[in-house]
Design an enzyme around this catalytic site. Sequence first.
Site, PDB file in Angstrom:
ATOM      1  N   CYS A 139       0.822  -1.196   0.000  1.00 39.20           N
ATOM      2  CA  CYS A 139       0.000   0.000   0.000  1.00 39.20           C
ATOM      3  C   CYS A 139       0.867   1.260   0.000  1.00 39.20           C
ATOM      4  O   CYS A 139       1.667   1.456   0.909  1.00 39.20           O
ATOM      5  CB  CYS A 139      -0.891  -0.042   1.232  1.00 39.20           C
ATOM      6  SG  CYS A 139      -2.286   1.032   1.100  1.00 39.20           S
ATOM      7  N   CYS A 350      -9.488   8.381 -42.533  1.00 37.40           N
ATOM      8  CA  CYS A 350      -9.429   9.411 -41.495  1.00 37.40           C
ATOM      9  C   CYS A 350      -8.095  10.140 -41.503  1.00 37.40           C
ATOM     10  O   CYS A 350      -7.982  11.270 -41.030  1.00 37.40           O
ATOM     11  CB  CYS A 350      -9.660   8.795 -40.116  1.00 37.40           C
ATOM     12  SG  CYS A 350      -8.339   7.689 -39.614  1.00 37.40           S
TER      13      CYS A 350
HETATM   14  S1  SF4 Z   1      -5.590   3.189 -42.597  1.00 34.56           S
HETATM   15 FE1  SF4 Z   1      -6.692   3.558 -40.691  1.00 34.56          FE
HETATM   16  S2  SF4 Z   1      -5.748   5.373 -39.832  1.00 34.56           S
HETATM   17 FE2  SF4 Z   1      -5.149   5.306 -41.976  1.00 34.56          FE
HETATM   18  S3  SF4 Z   1      -6.666   6.535 -43.036  1.00 34.56           S
HETATM   19 FE3  SF4 Z   1      -7.374   4.424 -43.129  1.00 34.56          FE
HETATM   20  S4  SF4 Z   1      -8.712   4.210 -41.350  1.00 34.56           S
HETATM   21 FE4  SF4 Z   1      -7.533   6.081 -41.010  1.00 34.56          FE
END
Ligand code: SF4
Lengths: 434, 444
Positions: A139, A350
Site C-alpha cells: 500500500c 481518417c
Molecule cells: S488506414 Fe486507418 S488510420 Fe489510416 S486513413 Fe485508413 S482508417 Fe484512417
Amino acid sequence: MADLTTDFLGIKSPNPFWLASAPPTDKEYNVRRAFEAGWGGVVWKTLGAEGPPVVNVNGPRYGVIYGADRRVMGINNIELITDRDLYTNLEEIKRVKADYPDRAVIVSIMVPCEEEAWKAILPLVEETGADGIELNFGCPHGMAERGMGSAVGQVPEYIEMVTRWCKQYYSKPVIVKLTPNITDIRKPAAAAMRGGADAVSLINTINSITSVNLDTMSPEPSIDGKGTHGGYCGPAVKPIAMSMVSEIARDPETHGLPISGIGGVTTWRDAAEYITMGCGNVQVCTAAMTYGFKIVQEMISGLSQWMDEKGHTSIQDFMGAAVPNTTDWQYLNLNYVAKAQINQDDCISCGRCYAACEDTSHQAIAMSEDRTFTVIDEECVACNLCVDVCPVEDCISMVALAPGTTDPRTGKVVEADYANWTTHPNNPSAQAAE
Amino acid sequence: MNSPFTPGIAAQRLDADALSENFADLHAPLTAHEAAVAADRCYFCHDAPCTTACPTDIDIPMFIRQIATDTPEAAAKTIFDMNILGGMCARVCPTEELCEQACVREMAEGKPVEIGRLQRFATDTVMEKGVMPFTRAEPTGKKVAVVGAGPAGLSCAHRLAMLGHDVTIYDAKDKAGGLNEFGIAAYKSTDDFAAKEVEWLCTIGGIEIKTGMALGAALKIDDLVGCFEAVFLSVGLGGVNALAIDGDDKDGVDDAVSFIEDLRQADDLAALPVGRNVVVIGGGMTAVDAAVQSKLLGADNVTIAYRRGRDAMSASRYEQDLAASSGVKLLFNVRPVEIHGNGTARAIELEYTETKGGSLVGTGEKIHLPADQVFRAIGQTLTTDGGLKLEGRKIAVSEAGRTSRSGVWAGGDCASGGDDLTVTAVAEGRDAAMDIHATLMEGA
Ligand code: SF4
Ligand SMILES: Cc1cc2nc3c(=O)[nH]c(=O)nc-3n(C[C@H](O)[C@H](O)[C@H](O)COP(=O)(O)OP(=O)(O)OC[C@H]3O[C@@H](n4cnc5c(N)ncnc54)[C@H](O)[C@@H]3O)c2cc1C
Ligand SMILES: Cc1cc2nc3c(=O)[nH]c(=O)nc-3n(C[C@H](O)[C@H](O)[C@H](O)COP(=O)(O)O)c2cc1C
Ligand code: SF4
Ligand code: SF4
C-alpha cells in the site's frame, strides 16, 4: 468444455478469478454476493493489528482517468486497510469460509514490522479456517508513513524477515504481495522466496496523482482543499504489472515461484494473458469496482470459450506459455523485416495513420488527392504506430517479408537466418562469429 | 412489363433489381467493426433497464460485453439461454418500444445502444456455423405434444427437448414457423431465415414436426391428452376480422395476412400482383407491413386508413415513420363505409370520425379514395380453442401457461395476457415448458 478449476499452492478454486484485497472484499456481505456471482476466490481486505482500527478520510478517496465515453481507465485511491474491527472481520471470514468450502479465501494482513505483532495475529487468522494469507507490503499511502505497506515492500530484507516469521507462525500458504513502487521487482520477489514465501502476488497500486483541480489548485481527490498521492490501478496499469510479472517469471532466481497476477484485469483476455505470463491465477479489483461482481461471468465464459477454441483443457495447459517468448531486446531477430499494409476496403480515410507517420515517424504513408492512404515500402520501418492509431481494427496489418525478397527500404535481401544485436556488425561489443 | 401506373391489380410493376433492393434487409447486419463500436457504447448497467424491458429477460449487458470482448459465441449463448429464437427476435422485435426504449443511452442522448442489431450479430455468428450451443439432457421418456409451430410452440418444444422430453409438434400448415414463416415482413426476415432457424432449433434433437395436421380436424384434443403426458397449444390467431361494410366481398378486397403470406411464400416477387391504388384498413403492425410491402412491390398510391388518431395506433411511431418514408400515406380518424366498384373494387368511401363521450362516431364528412385493392388488417381472431375456458377472446391461462384443463398449457397469441409479439410468444412458450417440466418431473 474447458476446466477452469485452479490449484494455486494447493488452494483449489472453481476458476482463476479472485477478487483482490480491496473494497470488494471488505466484508461478509460483499464476499457472499461475490461468491454467488461466481468469483473463484477472494483475498479479504487487509487486516491490521488488534486495537482501534485505522480511520479513512471522510471525503473523496478516489480519482480517475477516463478514456473515451468516460470509460474508466485508471483509478487512484487514498483508502487505507480495513477500518473495521479485527474480530468482526475474523468472525466474518470464518463464517464465509465455512459456507463456501469450494472457494478460496485468503486473508490479507498488514501489521507493524515486529515479530510480536505477527505472532499475535497469525494464530487468530489460522483459526478462521481461511486457505492462506497474503502479506500486504504494497500500500503506497497512509500505511507506508507508519512503517508498513510499501515502506516494508521497498526493503527486501524486511520482506524476507517478515515472510520468515509468517512461515514460522502460520501453517498454510503465504503469499507476498509486492509493491510496484520500486526499481527492480525481482529483488523483493527473490527476498520473499528466500523468506519461504509460497507465492508472490503483484502488483499493488502505483504512486499517482490523477489530476489537479485548476480552480482550487489541489490534487484530486481533494480533501478540504488538499490532496495527496494515492495508489493507481485499473486497465491503465496492466502493462506495468505484466512486465513486472514477466521479470519474476523469467529470472533464473525466481523462475517457477508461483505468481498471482494483479493489475487491470478487466476481461477474460487480460486474465489469459497474465496466465500465459506464468501466473497461476489473477486478482481483480478495479473492474469489479467499475462494473460490479457480475463481470466475472464474462471472464468465465470468455476464458472457457478461448480455451476450447485453442484446445486447452486446463489452466495448466497454457500457464507460462508466453514466458519463453519473452526475451531481452538484444535477442530479438534483426533479420525479421515487416511492412505495414493498409486494407483499402476497411480504410475510412481518417488520415490518422498519415499524421502519425508523417509527423512523428518515417514519412512512409502517402496520401492522394482523393484521400487514399498507402504505405511506401521504401520508407516503412514497420514501427507499428499506424496500426496503433488506426480507429479500424485490423485495417492496417504488419506483413512479414519472405526470406529471399528484397527490402525496398534497405535494398538488402531478407535473410532466413536468425541474427540478433549481440552479433550485429554495428555492435561495438559484438562477438565475431568464429 | 408493367409499371406503378398500370391500372388495376397487376404483377411486374418493378424490375427484378428494384425488387431485390426493396426487399433487402431492413437493417443490414453489423460488420465486426460496427459491432465493436456499437458494443463499446454499453455501460453494463446494474439491474439493466433494457433487460427488464425484454419480455424474455435476456441479460443484455452481459451479451454485449461478450461481444465487446471478442466472444460473440458466448454472447449468443447468453441470448439463447433465455430466448432460443433470439435470431428472429433480433430482426423483428419492436426494439424501439422494448429494450432500446429503456436503454439509459436513449434517455441520455436519444440514441440507444443498438441492442437488436448487436443481438443479430451474436446470434448470426453461431447460427451461420450451424452450432447448437445446448445439448439434450438424458431422455426422460416423457412425451409432450405441441400444437402450432410458431414462435411459442418452437420455444416450448426446444426447452422441453433440452430437458430430455420427447416432443411432437403438429401444425396445420405444410411448413413450420408460424408467422415467422408466413407473417413477418419480408424485409425483416430475409434469406429464408425463418425456415433455417426452425431447422437449426431442431438440431437439439428430440423434436418431431408433423405438418399438415390441424387440431380440430383429424386431431382431437382428447386424443392428444390421452396420448401425451402434456399438451401445449400455440395455435396463434388464425382468423381475421371482417370489415362488415358494403362491398367487402368485391374482387380486390382481401385479408392483409393472406397477401403477406403469399408474398412471403413467393419464389418470384415480380409475379405477385398488387394494385395501383392500395388502401389498407387498420392501425397495427399488419397494416403497416401490408402497406409498406405493397409500396415496395410497386403500387403507385398506398394509404393506411385508421379509424382513430396517431397516438392510438398500435404500430409504433417507428413503424409509422417507416411506412411514411416508404411513401405510404397515413390517414387518421377515418373509417370505411363502403367499397365501390362493379364486381371489382374501384374506390373506397371513408368517413371521418371523432370520439364523443368515449365512443367513436362518424362526423358525416366523407371522402372517396381510388382503390383497386383493399386490405383488411383490423385484427386476428382465435379459431381453435380446444374447448378450453376463454378470457376475452383468447384461451385463459395462468402465469405459467396453465389452461382450464389439467395437462393442457397454452401460450403465444392464442393465450390471454401479453402483447401479440414474437418475443412474447417465445417467453410464454419457454415458461410453459418449465412449468410442464416441473409438473412431469414431480415425484420423479
Ligand atoms: S488506414 Fe486507418 S488510420 Fe489510416 S486513413 Fe485508413 S482508417 Fe484512417
Ligand atoms: C403481418 C404480421 C406481422 C407481424 N410482425 C411482427 C413483428 O415485426 N414483430 C413482432 O414481434 N411480432 C410481429 N407480429 C406478431 C407475431 O408474428 C406473433 O405475435 C407471433 O407469431 C405469435 O406466435 P404464436 O406462436 O403464438 O403464433 P403463430 O406465429 O401465429 O403460430 C401459430 C401456428 O399454429 C398453427 N395452427 C393454427 N391453428 C392450428 C390448428 N388448429 N392445428 C394445428 N396448428 C395450427 C399455424 O399454422 C401456425 O404455424 C406480426 C404479426 C402479423 C400477422
Ligand atoms: C480502493 C482500493 C483499496 C485497496 N486496498 C487494498 C488493501 O487493503 N490491501 C491490498 O493488498 N491492496 C489493496 N488495493 C490494491 C488492489 O488489491 C489491487 O492490487 C490493485 O487495485 C490492482 O488491481 P486492479 O487493477 O484490478 O484494481 C486497493 C485498491 C483499491 C482501488
Ligand atoms: S459510491 Fe456510494 S458511498 Fe461512494 S460517494 Fe457515491 S453514494 Fe457515496
Ligand atoms: S440500458 Fe443500454 S447501456 Fe445500459 S446495459 Fe442496457 S444496453 Fe447497455
